[in-house]
Design a protein around this motif. Structure first.
Motif, mmCIF file in Angstrom:
data_model
loop_
_atom_site.group_PDB
_atom_site.id
_atom_site.type_symbol
_atom_site.label_atom_id
_atom_site.label_comp_id
_atom_site.label_asym_id
_atom_site.label_seq_id
_atom_site.Cartn_x
_atom_site.Cartn_y
_atom_site.Cartn_z
ATOM 1 N N LEU A 163 -6.425 4.021 -2.906
ATOM 2 C CA LEU A 163 -6.309 3.991 -4.352
ATOM 3 C C LEU A 163 -6.409 2.561 -4.891
ATOM 4 O O LEU A 163 -7.041 2.317 -5.936
ATOM 5 N N MET A 164 -5.809 1.623 -4.186
ATOM 6 C CA MET A 164 -5.882 0.221 -4.605
ATOM 7 C C MET A 164 -7.308 -0.301 -4.527
ATOM 8 O O MET A 164 -7.790 -0.993 -5.438
ATOM 9 N N ALA A 165 -7.998 0.053 -3.460
ATOM 10 C CA ALA A 165 -9.389 -0.383 -3.302
ATOM 11 C C ALA A 165 -10.266 0.194 -4.419
ATOM 12 O O ALA A 165 -11.118 -0.502 -4.977
ATOM 13 N N ARG A 166 -10.053 1.476 -4.712
ATOM 14 C CA ARG A 166 -10.844 2.105 -5.761
ATOM 15 C C ARG A 166 -10.607 1.467 -7.113
ATOM 16 O O ARG A 166 -11.537 1.221 -7.885
ATOM 17 N N GLU A 167 -9.340 1.147 -7.391
ATOM 18 C CA GLU A 167 -9.006 0.537 -8.685
ATOM 19 C C GLU A 167 -9.606 -0.865 -8.803
ATOM 20 O O GLU A 167 -10.099 -1.257 -9.854
ATOM 21 N N ARG A 168 -9.576 -1.617 -7.715
ATOM 22 C CA ARG A 168 -10.062 -3.001 -7.767
ATOM 23 C C ARG A 168 -11.582 -3.099 -7.795
ATOM 24 O O ARG A 168 -12.127 -4.076 -8.288
ATOM 25 N N THR A 169 -12.248 -2.062 -7.262
ATOM 26 C CA THR A 169 -13.706 -2.107 -7.271
ATOM 27 C C THR A 169 -14.303 -1.376 -8.464
ATOM 28 O O THR A 169 -15.518 -1.369 -8.652
ATOM 29 N N GLY A 170 -13.430 -0.739 -9.247
ATOM 30 C CA GLY A 170 -13.893 -0.040 -10.447
ATOM 31 C C GLY A 170 -14.535 1.285 -10.121
ATOM 32 O O GLY A 170 -15.276 1.846 -10.919
ATOM 33 N N ALA A 176 0.823 -1.209 0.000
ATOM 34 C CA ALA A 176 0.000 0.000 0.000
ATOM 35 C C ALA A 176 0.860 1.263 0.000
ATOM 36 O O ALA A 176 0.564 2.227 -0.724
ATOM 37 N N VAL A 177 1.921 1.284 0.805
ATOM 38 C CA VAL A 177 2.764 2.481 0.815
ATOM 39 C C VAL A 177 3.450 2.662 -0.537
ATOM 40 O O VAL A 177 3.609 3.784 -1.028
ATOM 41 N N THR A 178 3.843 1.560 -1.139
ATOM 42 C CA THR A 178 4.481 1.632 -2.451
ATOM 43 C C THR A 178 3.499 2.182 -3.477
ATOM 44 O O THR A 178 3.845 3.057 -4.290
ATOM 45 N N TRP A 179 2.283 1.689 -3.441
ATOM 46 C CA TRP A 179 1.259 2.139 -4.388
ATOM 47 C C TRP A 179 0.973 3.635 -4.197
ATOM 48 O O TRP A 179 0.865 4.384 -5.165
ATOM 49 N N GLY A 180 0.857 4.054 -2.950
ATOM 50 C CA GLY A 180 0.592 5.465 -2.668
ATOM 51 C C GLY A 180 1.693 6.370 -3.174
ATOM 52 O O GLY A 180 1.436 7.399 -3.820
ATOM 53 N N GLU A 181 2.944 6.009 -2.892
ATOM 54 C CA GLU A 181 4.070 6.849 -3.331
ATOM 55 C C GLU A 181 4.230 6.811 -4.850
ATOM 56 O O GLU A 181 4.667 7.780 -5.455
ATOM 57 N N TRP A 182 3.873 5.679 -5.462
ATOM 58 C CA TRP A 182 3.989 5.552 -6.916
ATOM 59 C C TRP A 182 2.926 6.382 -7.629
ATOM 60 O O TRP A 182 3.210 7.074 -8.604
ATOM 61 N N LYS A 183 1.715 6.335 -7.131
ATOM 62 C CA LYS A 183 0.612 7.017 -7.800
ATOM 63 C C LYS A 183 0.538 8.510 -7.485
ATOM 64 O O LYS A 183 0.205 9.316 -8.362
ATOM 65 N N CYS A 184 0.868 8.881 -6.244
ATOM 66 C CA CYS A 184 0.649 10.270 -5.828
ATOM 67 C C CYS A 184 1.832 10.920 -5.120
ATOM 68 O O CYS A 184 1.753 12.093 -4.759
ATOM 69 N N GLY A 185 2.892 10.168 -4.902
ATOM 70 C CA GLY A 185 3.981 10.689 -4.092
ATOM 71 C C GLY A 185 5.280 10.872 -4.854
ATOM 72 O O GLY A 185 5.301 11.278 -6.016
ATOM 73 N N ALA A 186 6.377 10.500 -4.211
ATOM 74 C CA ALA A 186 7.709 10.730 -4.764
ATOM 75 C C ALA A 186 7.980 9.932 -6.026
ATOM 76 O O ALA A 186 8.858 10.289 -6.815
ATOM 77 N N GLY A 187 7.226 8.839 -6.228
ATOM 78 C CA GLY A 187 7.475 7.981 -7.384
ATOM 79 C C GLY A 187 6.539 8.199 -8.548
ATOM 80 O O GLY A 187 6.552 7.410 -9.507
ATOM 81 N N LYS A 188 5.745 9.242 -8.491
ATOM 82 C CA LYS A 188 4.766 9.479 -9.561
ATOM 83 C C LYS A 188 5.458 9.605 -10.916
ATOM 84 O O LYS A 188 6.386 10.382 -11.087
ATOM 85 N N GLY A 189 5.007 8.803 -11.884
ATOM 86 C CA GLY A 189 5.555 8.852 -13.236
ATOM 87 C C GLY A 189 6.776 7.978 -13.453
ATOM 88 O O GLY A 189 7.300 7.919 -14.562
ATOM 89 N N VAL A 190 7.235 7.274 -12.401
ATOM 90 C CA VAL A 190 8.425 6.418 -12.505
ATOM 91 C C VAL A 190 7.973 4.966 -12.640
ATOM 92 O O VAL A 190 7.178 4.483 -11.843
ATOM 93 N N SER A 191 8.481 4.258 -13.636
ATOM 94 C CA SER A 191 8.005 2.899 -13.893
ATOM 95 C C SER A 191 8.829 1.808 -13.218
ATOM 96 O O SER A 191 8.423 0.637 -13.210
#
Length: 207
Positions: free
Chosen positions: A200-207, A1-16
């Protein structure tokens, strides 16, 4: 969850390709590779804290030995501080004062507080923690070849200087082809990384 948060909205946004290493009471994290969260065969990949950095090191709460968490997790820092104070009572006077005379009550937060007051014993413990954390991150960088390493969690928030120590370790010891393009930064969302990521993960999985 922390990884997903930082990837989508934090320090990792836009990094693959990135790693998250969150150092709190324990050490957790995750891996984004090729724009996808690495989940593993049973959904629990990314246990970065249980990377073994010293097979002869201290026992870990996972029943292993010499894990990164057993060297640099908050519980391990507190335990090392307790043992150091018992072995060197005079050197541990500041930590004992913070713990009101009870060595078993010493925590990582107290070590941070004492280090920022330039207490020599606390500074030594912080240096040991930084060395261990750097060794663990070097191994992870060599393994996953990320573009970015994000460090967060309560221990990092209390001892932000550890980020610089890890940067130095990566630049000194990671494979040249891996360290050339990797950055090491602090988490942007702080204590909310996991909350934001889980939502964010919950929202994505529930559509």
């Amino acid at each position: 969850a922390v990884t997903w948060g930082e990837w989508k909205c934090g320090a990792g946004k836009g990094v693959s390709d990135l790693l998250c290493v969150f150092v709190g009471t324990g050490i957790g994290g995750g891996v984004i590779t090729g724009g996808r969260l690495l989940s593993g065969s049973t959904g629990v990949a990314g246990e970065v804290g249980h990377t073994v950095i010293d097979p002869n090191g201290p026992p870990c709460r996972c029943r292993g030995q010499g894990c990164l968490e057993a060297h640099a997790g908050g519980w391990a820092i507190g335990l090392r501080a307790q043992q150091a104070v018992e072995a060197e009572p005079e050197a541990g006077s500041v930590l004992m004062a913070l713990a009101q005379g009870d060595s078993s009550a010493i925590t990582a937060a107290m070590v941070s507080q004492a280090a920022h007051a330039d207490d020599p014993l606390a500074l030594r413990l912080v240096a040991e923690t930084g060395e261990a954390l750097g060794a663990g991150v070097v191994s992870l960088v060599n393994l996953f070849n990320p573009r970015l390493v994000i460090l967060g969690g309560g221990v990092i928030e209390g001892l932000p200087e550890l980020i610089g120590t890890v940067v130095e370790g990566v630049q000194a010891r990671a494979l040249p082809s891996h360290r050339a393009e990797v950055d090491v930064v602090g988490a942007k969302l702080g204590r909310y990384s996991g909350t934001v990521g889980a939502a964010l993960m919950a929202r994505e999985r529930t559509g």
